[in-house]
Design a protein around this motif. Structure first.
Motif, short mmCIF file in Angstrom:
data_model
loop_
_atom_site.label_atom_id
_atom_site.label_comp_id
_atom_site.label_asym_id
_atom_site.label_seq_id
_atom_site.Cartn_x
_atom_site.Cartn_y
_atom_site.Cartn_z
N SER A 4 0.85 -1.20 0.00
CA SER A 4 0.00 0.00 0.00
C SER A 4 0.88 1.24 0.00
N ALA A 5 0.30 2.33 -0.53
CA ALA A 5 0.99 3.62 -0.58
C ALA A 5 -0.01 4.70 -0.24
N ASN A 6 0.30 5.48 0.80
CA ASN A 6 -0.63 6.50 1.29
C ASN A 6 -2.03 5.93 1.50
N GLY A 7 -2.07 4.70 2.01
CA GLY A 7 -3.33 4.05 2.34
C GLY A 7 -4.06 3.39 1.19
N LYS A 8 -3.51 3.45 -0.03
CA LYS A 8 -4.15 2.85 -1.20
C LYS A 8 -3.40 1.58 -1.60
N PRO A 9 -4.11 0.50 -1.97
CA PRO A 9 -3.44 -0.76 -2.28
C PRO A 9 -2.62 -0.68 -3.56
N THR A 10 -1.51 -1.38 -3.58
CA THR A 10 -0.71 -1.50 -4.79
C THR A 10 -1.16 -2.74 -5.57
N VAL A 11 -0.81 -2.76 -6.84
CA VAL A 11 -1.17 -3.87 -7.72
C VAL A 11 0.02 -4.20 -8.61
N LYS A 12 0.23 -5.48 -8.83
CA LYS A 12 1.18 -5.93 -9.85
C LYS A 12 0.47 -6.96 -10.70
N LEU A 13 0.53 -6.80 -12.01
CA LEU A 13 -0.12 -7.76 -12.91
C LEU A 13 0.89 -8.76 -13.46
N SER A 14 2.04 -8.28 -13.92
CA SER A 14 3.10 -9.13 -14.45
C SER A 14 2.68 -9.73 -15.79
N ASP A 15 3.64 -10.27 -16.53
CA ASP A 15 3.34 -11.04 -17.73
C ASP A 15 2.97 -12.47 -17.37
N ASN A 16 3.18 -12.85 -16.13
CA ASN A 16 2.79 -14.17 -15.63
C ASN A 16 1.69 -13.97 -14.59
N PRO A 17 0.44 -14.35 -14.89
CA PRO A 17 -0.66 -14.08 -13.95
C PRO A 17 -0.47 -14.72 -12.58
N ARG A 18 0.39 -15.71 -12.48
CA ARG A 18 0.65 -16.32 -11.17
C ARG A 18 1.46 -15.41 -10.26
N LYS A 19 2.05 -14.36 -10.83
CA LYS A 19 2.80 -13.40 -10.02
C LYS A 19 1.97 -12.15 -9.71
N ALA A 20 0.73 -12.12 -10.15
CA ALA A 20 -0.13 -10.97 -9.90
C ALA A 20 -0.40 -10.83 -8.40
N MET A 21 -0.53 -9.58 -7.93
CA MET A 21 -0.84 -9.34 -6.52
C MET A 21 -1.66 -8.08 -6.40
N GLY A 22 -2.53 -8.06 -5.36
CA GLY A 22 -3.39 -6.92 -5.10
C GLY A 22 -4.82 -7.38 -4.91
N PRO A 23 -5.70 -6.50 -4.41
CA PRO A 23 -7.12 -6.84 -4.26
C PRO A 23 -7.75 -7.18 -5.61
N ALA A 24 -8.69 -8.12 -5.62
CA ALA A 24 -9.29 -8.60 -6.87
C ALA A 24 -9.93 -7.47 -7.67
N ASP A 25 -10.63 -6.54 -6.99
CA ASP A 25 -11.29 -5.47 -7.73
C ASP A 25 -10.29 -4.52 -8.35
N GLU A 26 -9.16 -4.29 -7.65
CA GLU A 26 -8.13 -3.41 -8.21
C GLU A 26 -7.39 -4.10 -9.35
N ILE A 27 -7.16 -5.40 -9.23
CA ILE A 27 -6.54 -6.14 -10.33
C ILE A 27 -7.40 -6.02 -11.59
N ALA A 28 -8.71 -6.17 -11.43
CA ALA A 28 -9.62 -6.04 -12.58
C ALA A 28 -9.55 -4.64 -13.17
N ARG A 29 -9.50 -3.62 -12.31
CA ARG A 29 -9.41 -2.23 -12.79
C ARG A 29 -8.12 -2.01 -13.55
N TYR A 30 -7.01 -2.46 -13.01
CA TYR A 30 -5.71 -2.27 -13.67
C TYR A 30 -5.69 -3.00 -15.01
N LYS A 31 -6.26 -4.20 -15.07
CA LYS A 31 -6.30 -4.92 -16.34
C LYS A 31 -7.08 -4.14 -17.39
#
Length: 430
Positions: A388-415
């Motif tokens: 998290s940064a300033n209270g907001k969750p971070t997200v990583k998608l990666s080229d390998n979905p098994r390395k993705a991290m972050g809340p599910a709704d934020e992952i969907a938004r970033y995608k």
């Protein structure tokens, strides 16, 4: 040369703290730290330990008191005069005074901030909260401590001669890999193995073996302390942490889409030459390159760190061509899950098309696979990421979905924002 087996047996590690210096860390952490110190000094970030290999029960294997002792030791460390002189006066990537006086004055007075440790079932929850440029320096020491304590738990059950045979076999394995690498013409390879090493002494041995066995093909180590003590180059540029935090700070979707390039604009103003290496896979390599500003095509190269490495390299080659750049003058650094056979294959496929380099990590500095019963010393996938940064969750998608991290709704938004379509899942080796 240190007799590692005897050191393990005679002292049970008491004279060997796992992390023995604030510069017992990766060079890219210090480069990023200076950039953050300059550009985002007030950002509050939380880092958290994430064990991707949940079959390894760290809380069962590692005594909590011993873990706290090692973490507390790190908090007692500060730069020595010699380390400060090396950072202030050495030449890195052809540049003197890479680290600015104001940054060095701050770093010389630094003690790492507090940590929070709690047992959750068979795992530990380890977090660090505070100013970004302070807590980020916990990442590498935390990983090294957990990795080595797990190894020590196994080694502590072994006898004197068993330890000698174990290290003889491991050394032979490393040397045989080096002999294979000697066969590759115009090889360029560095040690990237600090974060998941077997131990400090073992990484130091591996660096010496690479230096002697490969000569000029060995370009250096990511570990600053070993680079200083062994008089080899300190190697490293930047990591996913930068775009992850910049993206989390973005106030809306438009700013989010722009965030990965804002990171590199700040980097562009500070560094040149071989430090201008793009790490494009945080939110998908293909989309990153398609939307990249033209000035990024002029950078020196790209680091490939997830997904299928050949696909990523070919994507970069086509992108350079589309922007009027000659790929043969660019560098591709492969750094994900490398071992000798993959290095040989990738070098054979891409030599002559680009300048090929390798950052060899865990399977250089922690390849004890199948050397003890139950494969109890096999490396595993442990990371420590900004969550998290300033209270907001971070997200990583990666080229390998098994390395993705972050809340599910934020992952969907970033995608959605970054246009990430279907991805191919690759095994996470380490």
């Amino acid at each position: 040369m240190v007799d590692i087996a005897s050191r393990v047996w005679n002292h049970k590690w008491k004279i060997d703290p796992i992390v023995r210096s604030l510069i017992d860390t990766d060079f890219y952490k210090l480069l990023m730290c200076q950039s953050i110190f300059r550009n985002k000094p007030d950002t509050q970030v939380t880092f958290s330990l994430i064990n991707r290999s949940t079959h390894v029960p760290l809380a069962k294997l590692i005594d909590e008191g011993e873990l706290r002792e090692q973490l507390d030791h790190v908090r007692s460390l500060s730069l020595s005069r010699g380390e400060s002189t090396w950072l202030r006066g050495n030449t890195f990537y052809g540049k003197r005074q890479m680290f600015r006086p104001d940054f060095m004055e701050w770093f010389e007075g630094l003690r790492l901030p507090p940590y929070h440790l709690e047992r959750k079932g068979d795992q530990y929850e380890l977090t660090f909260e505070g100013k970004w440029h302070e807590v980020m320096l916990w990442e590498i020491p935390a990983l090294a401590i957990l990795m080595e304590l797990r190894g020590r738990a196994v080694l502590d059950t072994m006898g004197k001669f068993e330890l000698q045979v174990l290290y003889a076999r491991a050394m032979t394995r490393v040397w045989e890999k080096i002999e294979t690498l000697r066969e590759i013409p115009n090889l360029s390879i560095a040690d990237f193995g600090t974060r998941r090493r077997h131990s400090y002494l073992w990484q130091d041995w591996c660096v010496q073996a690479m230096s002697e066995g490969l000569g000029g093909a060995f370009t250096g180590t990511s570990n600053c302390k070993i680079a200083m003590s062994r008089e080899v180059e300190a190697i490293g540029t930047n990591a996913h942490e930068l775009p992850m935090v910049y993206a989390a700070l973005a106030p809306d979707d438009a700013a989010l889409a722009k965030a990965p390039y804002d990171v590199l604009q700040d980097w562009h103003e500070e560094h040149e030459g071989n430090l201008r290496i793009i790490l494009p896979d945080t939110y998908g390599t293909k989309g990153f390159l398609e939307n990249a500003p033209d000035w990024l095509a002029g950078w020196t190269g790209i680091r490939v760190d997830s997904g299928d490495p050949a696909t990523a390299a070919n994507t970069a080659i086509e992108w350079w061509k589309s922007r009027g750049e000659d790929p043969r003058k660019k560098r591709v650094i492969f750094s994900d899950g490398l071992d000798v056979e993959k290095i040989k294959t990738l070098h054979g496929d891409f030599a002559g098309k680009v300048n090929v380099s390798f950052g060899w990590g865990t399977l250089l500095t922690n390849d004890f696979r199948k050397l003890v019963p139950d494969d109890a010393l096999a490396p595993f996938s442990l990371v420590c990421k900004a969550v998290s940064a300033n209270g907001k969750p971070t997200v990583k998608l990666s080229d390998n979905p098994r390395k993705a991290m972050g809340p599910a709704d934020e992952i969907a938004r970033y995608k959605r924002v970054f246009g990430v379509g279907d991805q191919v899942a690759e095994e996470v080796v380490v």
